[in-house]
Enzyme design. Structure first.
Site, mmCIF file in Angstrom:
data_model
loop_
_atom_site.group_PDB
_atom_site.id
_atom_site.type_symbol
_atom_site.label_atom_id
_atom_site.label_comp_id
_atom_site.label_asym_id
_atom_site.label_seq_id
_atom_site.Cartn_x
_atom_site.Cartn_y
_atom_site.Cartn_z
ATOM 1 N N ASP A 159 12.096 106.114 50.308
ATOM 2 C CA ASP A 159 10.652 106.636 50.326
ATOM 3 C C ASP A 159 9.797 105.555 50.143
ATOM 4 O O ASP A 159 10.065 104.385 50.282
ATOM 5 C CB ASP A 159 10.583 107.387 49.054
ATOM 6 C CG ASP A 159 9.587 108.638 49.191
ATOM 7 O OD1 ASP A 159 8.964 108.618 50.059
ATOM 8 O OD2 ASP A 159 9.917 109.494 48.118
ATOM 9 N N ASP A 220 5.078 116.457 52.384
ATOM 10 C CA ASP A 220 6.132 117.117 51.880
ATOM 11 C C ASP A 220 6.200 118.474 52.064
ATOM 12 O O ASP A 220 4.749 119.306 51.642
ATOM 13 C CB ASP A 220 6.166 116.920 50.059
ATOM 14 C CG ASP A 220 6.581 115.228 49.921
ATOM 15 O OD1 ASP A 220 6.632 114.599 50.717
ATOM 16 O OD2 ASP A 220 6.959 114.955 48.744
HETATM 17 C C1 GLA Z 1 8.275 112.066 47.849
HETATM 18 C C2 GLA Z 1 9.098 112.450 49.238
HETATM 19 C C3 GLA Z 1 9.693 113.650 48.681
HETATM 20 C C4 GLA Z 1 10.566 113.465 47.596
HETATM 21 C C5 GLA Z 1 9.582 112.791 46.234
HETATM 22 C C6 GLA Z 1 10.705 112.407 45.109
HETATM 23 O O1 GLA Z 1 7.219 112.832 47.446
HETATM 24 O O2 GLA Z 1 8.376 112.638 50.203
HETATM 25 O O3 GLA Z 1 10.631 114.208 49.795
HETATM 26 O O4 GLA Z 1 11.705 112.405 47.837
HETATM 27 O O5 GLA Z 1 9.024 111.845 46.871
HETATM 28 O O6 GLA Z 1 9.937 111.947 44.140
#
Ligand code: GLA
Length: 421
Positions: A159, A220
């Site tokens: 990430d 997301d």
């Molecule tokens: C980000 C990512 C998500 C998830 C969260 C975890 O927002 O895009 O897919 O992995 O972090 O904290």
């Protein structure tokens, strides 16, 4: 020494001499189960013993992936997301799992997942911290890649919270380099384009496809149809920029499947499965396999749709028609004859006027021009096949926010017989 090795690697890869990734993995989009969308960062196992991010949750999901038939149709990764870590590294500076929630450690959990014939994925973050505030990899790229390999990890999602955007285009490849140096094949899922698009920067997909097996392009996904549409719209708008970079070993990732959760109707669930297959998307379920309803399981286990997603050509589909809030998305698939492809065709409604809306569009208007036609099958219907030619109409009724999803296999015209006098 490692710095010199990495500098040499960067120079060679710029010169096109080595491929950054070259791990031979994910020749079709990866499939499996990923914790985040459904189980988030639930860490209180006293209050929520069945839902917390823990050894038990992943073992349970691994068991169900196999016993409920998901593994048999291709879902073979069990992937941890955020919130598995201890807030502190160990005395040797290594990452360690939260000792209470993962009492046997990650290597033991990976061994269990492997014992079920599955593969095991983990989550980290390129920056100082993960998005939920656990230690990131930034100052320990080599050590952390080695730690993952020593735990027999098969897949790493990296990430991009708490990181500088300017560092990502070199930093992510550097972590990938260290992953490769371990000698353990590990799928590499990169998040840096999602952080660039958030700031209005267009990702460099050439670099991404060279260094990552898949990458999160955008926001997301959340548990709603609005979120699903928001991502689909982005993939449609940017299809010329990102589409050509999808292919065996390197995929655009519109994020997890919501199917089985709270936010989508049955029609919207069918729509997500169809459109994710059109997009050659990684298929990661993020749902509670203990309580999933049979109709959702049936969508997730539709082998004819999975076959579209996993088509070996790996060509990402496109939106080709958008009239009266009815979209048509097509994807070129096998079998192929000369320059004629077979197609997956998803008619997707964004209407909300309450009744199944009829559309009629000639196949040739959406690019299906094979003179001998196509054998067409409804992928949410029975296995009946109908011969349609380029002049034939797609003549269907589509439910509000639903889909009609077809496979159209080319018909090969019989070669003309030469008369011998
Ligand atoms: C980000 C990512 C998500 C998830 C969260 C975890 O927002 O895009 O897919 O992995 O972090 O904290």
């Amino acid at each position: 020494m490692q710095q010199i090795a990495f500098a040499a690697f960067v120079a060679l890869s710029i010169a096109g001499v080595v491929s950054g990734l070259d791990n031979g993995l994910s020749l079709t989009p990866p499939m499996g189960w990923l914790a985040w969308e459904r189980f988030r960062c639930i860490t209180n196992c006293t209050l929520y013993p069945d839902d917390c991010i823990s050894d038990k949750l992943f073992r349970t999901m691994a068991d169900l992936l196999v016993s409920q038939g998901y593994a048999a149709v291709g879902y073979d990764y069990i992937n941890i997301d955020d919130c598995w870590l201890s807030k502190e590294r160990d005395a040797n500076g290594r990452l360690q799992a939260d000792p209470e929630r993962f009492p046997y450690g990650i290597k033991d959990l990976a061994a269990y997942v492997h014992s079920k014939g599955l593969k095991f994925g983990i989550y980290e973050d390129f920056g100082n911290f993960t998005c939920a505030g656990y230690p990131g990899v930034i100052d320990n790229l080599k050590l952390d890649a080695e730690t993952f390999a020593s735990w027999d990890v098969d897949y790493v999602k990296l990430d991009g919270c708490y990181a500088e955007l300017v560092d990502m285009e070199t930093g992510y490849p550097e972590f990938g380099f260290h992953m490769n140096q371990t000698g353990r094949p590990m799928v590499y899922s990169c998040s840096w384009p999602a952080y660039q698009t958030e700031k209005g920067i267009d990702p460099n997909y050439t670099v991404l496809a060279q260094h990552c097996n898949l990458w999160r392009n955008y926001d997301d996904i959340q548990d709603s149809y609005a979120s699903l549409r928001h991502i689909l719209d982005y993939f449609g708008q940017k299809q010329d920029d990102m589409g050509p970079f999808a292919g065996p070993g390197h995929w655009n990732d519109p994020d997890m499947l919501l199917i089985g959760n709270y936010g989508l109707s049955l029609d919207q669930s069918k729509l997500q499965m169809a459109l994710w297959a059109i997009l050659a998307a990684p298929l990661f379920m993020s749902t509670d396999l203990r309580t999933i309803r049979p109709e959702h399981k049936e969508i997730l286990q539709n082998t004819r749709i999975i076959a579209i997603d996993q088509d070996p050509l790996g060509i990402q589909g496109r939106i080709v028609y958008n009239v009266s809030k009815i979209e048509i998305w097509t994807r070129k698939i096998t079998p192929v004859e000369g320059d004629q492809y077979s197609f997956a065709i998803a008619v997707a409604s964004r209407r909300d006027d309450g009744y199944p809306y009829r559309i009629q569009v000639p196949l040739k208007d959406i690019g299906l021009t094979n003179p001998a036609g196509y054998m067409v099958q409804d992928l949410y219907g029975d296995e009946t096949e109908t011969l349609l030619v380029p002049e034939s109409l797609i003549d269907v009724r589509v439910n509000p926010s639903g889909t009609v999803f077809w496979r159209a296999n080319i018909v090969v015209s019989t070669p003309s017989v030469t008369k011998i006098k």
